[in-house]
Design an enzyme around this catalytic site. Structure first.
Site, PDB file in Angstrom:
ATOM      1  N   GLU A  36     100.427 -63.799   4.525  1.00  0.00           N
ATOM      2  CA  GLU A  36     101.298 -63.001   3.678  1.00  0.00           C
ATOM      3  C   GLU A  36     102.582 -62.634   4.405  1.00  0.00           C
ATOM      4  O   GLU A  36     103.676 -62.664   3.819  1.00  0.00           O
ATOM      5  CB  GLU A  36     100.557 -61.743   3.222  1.00  0.00           C
ATOM      6  N   CYS A  65     104.293 -52.362  -6.381  1.00  0.00           N
ATOM      7  CA  CYS A  65     103.411 -51.229  -6.062  1.00  0.00           C
ATOM      8  C   CYS A  65     104.069 -50.202  -5.144  1.00  0.00           C
ATOM      9  O   CYS A  65     103.723 -49.024  -5.187  1.00  0.00           O
ATOM     10  CB  CYS A  65     102.122 -51.730  -5.414  1.00  0.00           C
ATOM     11  N   ASP A 122      98.930 -54.003   2.649  1.00  0.00           N
ATOM     12  CA  ASP A 122     100.169 -53.238   2.576  1.00  0.00           C
ATOM     13  C   ASP A 122     100.376 -52.397   3.834  1.00  0.00           C
ATOM     14  O   ASP A 122     101.504 -52.237   4.314  1.00  0.00           O
ATOM     15  CB  ASP A 122     100.151 -52.308   1.352  1.00  0.00           C
TER      16      ASP A 122
END
Length: 255
Positions: free
Chosen positions: A83, A172, A203
């Site tokens: 990611e 988000c 995150d």
């Protein structure tokens, strides 16, 4: 994209530097996991079937980006690296990056581009979104007492953007707000929505990555600067029904 000093996940420190016996795991357990667990076992569910706590704030160590809850659930470093590489490419398309991940395929546009809104690297570093990171860094270097050092992830047009071309991707993260106080770098990080079992773990690693880079960039001017905390606020911290057993196993493993 300039100024990034942490090239990959392997370079991110896992050292706890805040205070003795403090761990992010304990803070997360106490502030959100246990309250969510109590809601679950008492049958206090939301209308959509999740368990949820609102506006919870945690004080987390940005130098401890990887989490391990007694081996029941821990940070997936391989996925985090995947990611991170995608984010740093600033590519809004998932193709060639995370197109093998189910959730991203569900969120992306349904055309051949397979684009999303939530490439955090594009949001922070790209001129098309205002060069957020560089402007934040410049603001802090110009005035160490500033209250204006903000990285904005979201935007007013998101109400239309998140449903574009079959997409379903409401960003988000809301913003990160940096302060230098008493030679300590502090970060307030506000999330619109946090899936505790899956999304939060990834995150948080990304946010630590940004904090560590901001710290290293600022050390070039403020040589006495020390690391502080991330004041992590989740407006909605929740667990989906498919992860209820994971939440139970984590909390009960600490009894």
């Amino acid at each position: 994209m300039t100024g990034l000093k942490v090239p990959d996940v392997k370079s991110m420190t896992n050292q706890n530097v805040m205070f003795e016996n403090y761990t992010n795991e304990n803070e997360i357990l106490n502030k959100v996991m246990y309250p969510l667990y109590m809601r679950l076992v008492s049958g206090c569910l939301c209308e959509n079937g999740t368990v949820e706590v609102l506006a919870k704030q945690m004080f987390l160590d940005p130098m401890q980006p990887f989490l391990d809850f007694n081996g029941v659930r821990k940070s997936n470093k391989k996925y985090i690296q995947k990611e991170l590489d995608w984010y740093l490419s600033e590519d809004l398309s998932i193709i060639g990056h995370v197109d093998d991940i189910k959730i991203w395929n569900e969120c992306c546009t349904k055309d051949e581009k397979k684009e999303i809104n939530s490439n955090y690297g594009w949001l922070l570093f790209n001129e098309g979104n205002g060069s957020q990171y560089q402007n934040c860094l410049k603001t802090l270097k110009n005035d160490e007492s500033t209250r204006n050092a903000i990285i904005v992830y979201n935007r007013p047009s998101i109400y239309d953007d998140y449903l574009r071309d079959g997409m379903h991707d409401m960003i988000c993260t809301m913003f990160s707000h940096f302060f230098i106080r008493n030679d300590v770098l502090e970060m307030v990080h506000v999330m619109r929505s946090n899936d505790l079992i899956f999304g939060f773990m990834n995150d948080f690693a990304w946010t630590c990555f940004i904090y560590q880079n901001m710290y290293l960039d600022l050390k070039e001017k403020y040589e006495h600067l020390k690391t502080g905390q991330i004041y992590w606020q989740s407006d909605s911290m929740h667990v989906y029904p498919r992860h209820f057993n994971v939440l139970k196993k984590i909390v009960e493993s600490y009894k």
